[in-house]
Structure formats: C-alpha cells, structure tokens
Design a protein around this motif. Structure first.
Motif, short mmCIF file in Angstrom:
data_model
loop_
_atom_site.label_atom_id
_atom_site.label_comp_id
_atom_site.label_asym_id
_atom_site.label_seq_id
_atom_site.Cartn_x
_atom_site.Cartn_y
_atom_site.Cartn_z
N UNK A 148 0.67 -1.43 0.36
CA UNK A 148 -0.03 -0.08 0.33
C UNK A 148 0.95 0.97 0.44
N UNK A 149 2.16 0.94 0.94
CA UNK A 149 2.66 2.34 0.68
C UNK A 149 3.50 2.68 -0.90
N UNK A 150 3.68 2.01 -1.72
CA UNK A 150 3.78 2.26 -2.96
C UNK A 150 3.01 3.31 -4.15
N UNK A 151 1.57 3.52 -2.93
CA UNK A 151 1.07 4.70 -3.46
C UNK A 151 1.09 5.46 -2.29
N UNK A 152 2.15 5.67 -1.75
CA UNK A 152 2.10 6.93 -0.70
C UNK A 152 2.68 8.15 -0.90
N UNK A 153 2.24 9.37 -0.35
CA UNK A 153 2.82 10.59 -1.38
C UNK A 153 4.07 10.81 -0.71
N UNK A 154 5.21 10.22 -1.23
CA UNK A 154 7.04 10.15 -0.51
C UNK A 154 7.39 9.32 0.17
N UNK A 155 8.17 9.86 0.91
CA UNK A 155 7.98 9.89 2.80
C UNK A 155 7.05 10.36 3.76
N UNK A 156 6.28 11.19 2.99
CA UNK A 156 5.62 11.64 4.42
C UNK A 156 4.32 10.62 4.00
N UNK A 157 3.90 10.57 2.63
CA UNK A 157 3.05 9.65 2.66
C UNK A 157 2.97 8.65 3.48
N UNK A 158 4.93 7.27 3.43
CA UNK A 158 4.65 6.35 4.34
C UNK A 158 4.73 6.28 5.78
N UNK A 159 4.94 7.76 6.39
CA UNK A 159 4.91 8.17 7.32
C UNK A 159 3.72 8.48 7.71
N UNK A 160 2.88 8.30 7.39
CA UNK A 160 1.83 8.86 7.74
C UNK A 160 0.59 7.20 7.33
N UNK A 161 1.13 6.59 6.22
CA UNK A 161 0.57 5.25 6.22
C UNK A 161 0.77 4.36 7.34
N UNK A 162 1.46 4.20 7.86
CA UNK A 162 2.39 3.51 9.36
C UNK A 162 1.71 3.78 10.11
N UNK A 163 2.04 5.08 9.49
CA UNK A 163 1.44 5.84 11.49
C UNK A 163 -0.12 4.65 11.82
N UNK A 164 -0.32 5.24 10.67
CA UNK A 164 -2.89 4.65 10.74
C UNK A 164 -2.44 3.53 10.88
N UNK A 165 -1.73 2.87 10.38
CA UNK A 165 -1.37 1.72 10.53
C UNK A 165 -0.62 0.75 11.74
N UNK A 166 -0.23 1.80 12.20
CA UNK A 166 0.75 1.38 13.61
C UNK A 166 1.86 0.24 12.97
N UNK A 167 2.73 0.39 12.17
CA UNK A 167 3.81 -0.34 11.68
C UNK A 167 4.97 0.49 10.86
N UNK A 168 5.71 1.33 12.08
CA UNK A 168 6.69 2.20 11.74
C UNK A 168 7.92 1.04 11.52
N UNK A 169 7.75 0.60 12.12
CA UNK A 169 8.77 -0.40 12.29
C UNK A 169 8.67 -1.24 10.27
N UNK A 170 8.83 -0.69 9.75
CA UNK A 170 8.38 -1.19 8.28
C UNK A 170 8.82 -0.39 7.46
N UNK A 171 9.18 0.88 8.06
CA UNK A 171 9.44 1.58 6.91
C UNK A 171 10.74 1.60 5.95
N UNK A 172 11.52 0.84 6.69
CA UNK A 172 12.29 1.07 5.39
C UNK A 172 12.19 -0.08 3.99
N UNK A 173 11.22 -0.94 4.34
CA UNK A 173 10.56 -1.66 2.94
C UNK A 173 10.23 -1.06 2.59
N UNK A 174 8.84 0.02 3.12
CA UNK A 174 7.70 1.04 2.54
C UNK A 174 8.88 1.94 1.68
#
Length: 425
Positions: free
Chosen positions: A375-401
């Motif tokens: 799902x992070x493939x459709x995010x708004x760059x780095x900011x989008x990844x942060x928002x997506x993973x924060x909403x999902x409670x999965x910030x550990x996945x940021x390197x893969x995102x």
C-alpha cells in the motif's frame, strides 16, 4: 495533572503553550526560529492526534494520522489558521526539510535492530508482491476507470501512474515534465492536474492500511505485529513491550545513533549528486550493509531503538501537521473529487494492498504487513509512508516502505514515460 496528557504533552504544559502561542500570534511575533516552530507544530500535532484518537470508528483505522495529515489543510482553506502561522510553518517546513531527519532516524532505528539473517530475505521477498501488485493495479484501475467513463489512456497515464509514481518530488514532478515535453504543453498545467490525484491516493492508502491493521487485530494469526516475515526474530520496536537492557543505556549511544542517521543521510545526498541514485534508497542500503557486516555494536542498537521511540512518540504528528499546512492544499485535493477518479484511484490502491495480502503466505510473509508495505507504493513519498505506517501502527516497516515508494515509484515513472513517448499523447 502531569499524568494527564494531550497526545505527548502533559496537560499543564499544553495549557501554557496554548496561552503563549496565542500571545505570540496576538503581538505579531510569529517567527520561523526553531523554538517557536517546535511550540506551534508540537501543539498542533498533539491536538490533531488527540482529536483523531477520540473519534469513534475513525480511531480504529488510524484516525490520529488522518486528522493530523488533512485537518490543518482544511482549516487553512477556511482561514481559521492565522496567515502568520501558515506562512511561518510553510517556510520552516520547506527550508528545514526536517522530514529527512525523521526518516533517517526511523530507518536507522528499524534496520539496526532487525534480525541480521532476515534483512536480505525480507527485501528480496517484497519485490515479487510489489511487482505483481503494480501490474494488477494498472489493469484493475484502468478497467474501473473505463467503466466509470474515463478514456483508457487517461486513466492509465494520468491516474494510475501518478498514484504509484512515488509521491511529489520523485513522481508527479518528473512525470509532469516528461509528459509536458512529449505533449508540447506547459508542465505546470499537468502538475496541477496530477497533484490532487496523488493526494487522494495517499488518503485512500492511509485509510485502507488502517483497515488492514484492524483486520490484523481481529485475526491475530494474519499479522506479525510489525514483523514482515514469518518466524522473524529480533527486538520489536513498537508493537510489544521491549525488554530493558540489564544495564542502563548511556545517553551517548542515543546521540551516536542520531549522528549515524545524519551520516547515512549525507552519504545518500552525496551519492545522489555523484551518480543520480535516489538518496533515501542509498541511505537505506548503507544502513543494511552496516548491519550485515557486523558494523553495529549492541549498545548502538539499543541507542537506535531509543532514538526510534523518541521520534515515534514526539515527532510523527507534528511532522504530519506541518506538512498538511505546507504541502497539502485542500482546494487541489477537492478538485479531484468526482466519481470516475475516485473509483479508479480507490481500485488502484486497494489492488496493491490485496495482492500483497494474498501473496504473503506463499512467500513466508505476514499478510497484514505485506499488504501495508504494498500500500505504501501509493503513498505521497516519505511523508506518505510516515502517515500510512502511523495509521497502521507499523512504523517498523519504514525501510520496506521506502523500497516500495522509491524504487517502485522510479520504475513506474521510467516505464510510463517510455510507453507514453511511444504511444503518443
């Protein structure tokens, strides 16, 4: 009273900050200095996060991140945020680029505390669902867009490609420049057309990944609680309590972790300048190499974990608040609100997540985590990844995102420009 907190701010300090910020605004002394900006975006981020956490149902799918990422933009459009605050926050956010400090620190905290044996396997495995998801997302998004009345070429190149292009700087801008040259039109007009598409895609990704996380809470056997691979061992950063080291952690190791994050970021900047490689991806792979070649001592791992927890607790929501004011323009977001666009964007994002979810088991991955990374493939760059993973409670996945966003986005942009140049406008 200090035990009562508004997000991460104790209530007495929160009340004092409200009064002081109001006073600074009243006397016209809103500057762009660091202390003033920490007060304003910290107060705004904490308030939005607290509101999002208290909205029924929305709080189950990442309401704090959604409110922090979009409510400030809406309030700016209404004129409810003073112009002085809007101008100062925008200037500070764009000039400081402090999102890179956040991303660098979280990447270091994630990579340095991951299990060595699982790092390469995780990065290798995530490419297959990412590629399959991207191809199927193009197909389904195109079909749904056509069914809703859009031209196939329009939905593929002006909806699906921007959605999976990697955000604004790495996606929408080079796409608009390339399309402009091919079509012989002003790239600024094309960019204005693409911006609301990627903003809406990011909103859908935040909500759908929040829903995916809720599925993991309902069916625990589908989630690794932040771990991508089945059977992965190693310290968890967020989803479960972390065992305290037997010895108290020296604050110097936390500082060392922070300086490692800065060093890796500058290395990425230099490699980008020399070879044109994406800076965040270079930074990510350098961190992986350090970990794989035993270049990270145990105490530095513990310092990285503490650094990660600090940025997660105190910086995430202020960052989303600041970017909502500086980058997310509400009028641009609303301009894409018509049925055909909404259906095509929603289908594209949903397909990415579903493909990752479904393919996960065969690859030895947890379905919830694989779906969220896709799902992070459709995010708004780095900011989008942060928002997506924060909403999902999965910030550990940021390197893969970051892999999904940066590399997946770069491949999408290059392929789209080559095909568009061949088929013509």
């Amino acid at each position: 009273m200090f035990n009562i907190k508004v997000a991460f701010i104790p209530l007495p300090a929160y009340i004092a900050l409200c009064l002081l910020v109001a006073g600074i605004i009243a006397v016209g002394k809103v500057g762009t200095d660091l202390m003033t900006m920490i007060a304003i975006i910290g107060l705004g981020g904490a308030t939005c996060a607290e509101v999002g956490k208290r909205i029924p149902y929305l709080n189950k799918i990442g309401g704090a991140a959604i409110i922090s990422a979009f409510l400030p933009s809406y309030l700016v459009s209404l004129g409810w945020i003073p112009d002085a605050v809007t101008t100062s926050v925008t200037t500070f956010t764009k000039s400081s680029n402090f999102i890179y400090l956040f991303v660098s620190s979280v990447v270091v905290g994630s990579i340095f505390t991951m299990d060595q044996d699982m790092i390469i396997k995780g990065f290798a495995k995530i490419f297959l669902p990412l590629m399959a998801g991207s191809i199927l997302a193009f197909v389904t998004g195109g079909l749904v867009g056509m069914a809703a009345g859009l031209d196939l070429k329009q939905v593929l190149f002006f909806v699906s490609v921007p959605v999976m292009g990697g955000g604004l700087g790495e996606g929408a801008i080079p796409i608009s420049v390339g399309y402009g040259e091919i079509m012989g039109v002003d790239s600024g007009k094309i960019l204005a057309q693409l911006l609301p598409i990627i903003l809406l895609a990011n909103l859908f990704a935040i909500v759908l990944c929040g829903v995916t996380s809720a599925i993991g809470r309902r069916y625990p056997h589908l989630t690794g609680n932040g771990r991508l691979q089945v059977g992965e061992s190693g310290p968890e950063l967020q989803s479960a309590p972390v065992e305290q080291p037997t010895q108290s952690l020296d604050v110097e190791w936390v500082i060392a972790a922070g300086m490692c994050a800065v060093t890796l970021y500058l290395s990425g900047v230099l490699l980008h300048a020399l070879f044109g490689l994406p800076g965040p991806v270079c930074m990510l792979f350098l961190a992986v190499l350090l970990k794989l070649f035993n270049g990270v001592p145990r105490r530095l791992e513990e310092g990285s974990r503490t650094l990660f927890k600090f940025f997660m607790a105190c910086v995430t929501y202020p960052l989303l608040f600041a970017n909502s004011i500086a980058v997310t323009h509400w009028n641009e977001l609303i301009s894409a609100f018509h049925v055909a666009n909404l259906l095509a964007i929603f289908t594209t994002v949903l397909t990415l997540i579903v493909v990752g979810f479904v393919m996960a088991r065969r690859l030895g991955l947890h379905p919830v985590e694989a779906g969220i990374v896709n799902g992070c493939h459709s995010g708004l760059g780095g900011t989008g990844d942060v928002a997506i993973l924060t909403a999902a409670g999965r910030m550990e996945l940021l390197p893969f995102a970051q892999i999904a966003t940066r590399i997946g986005g770069a491949i999408t942009v290059m392929a789209a420009l080559l095909i568009f140049a061949h088929v013509g406008p």
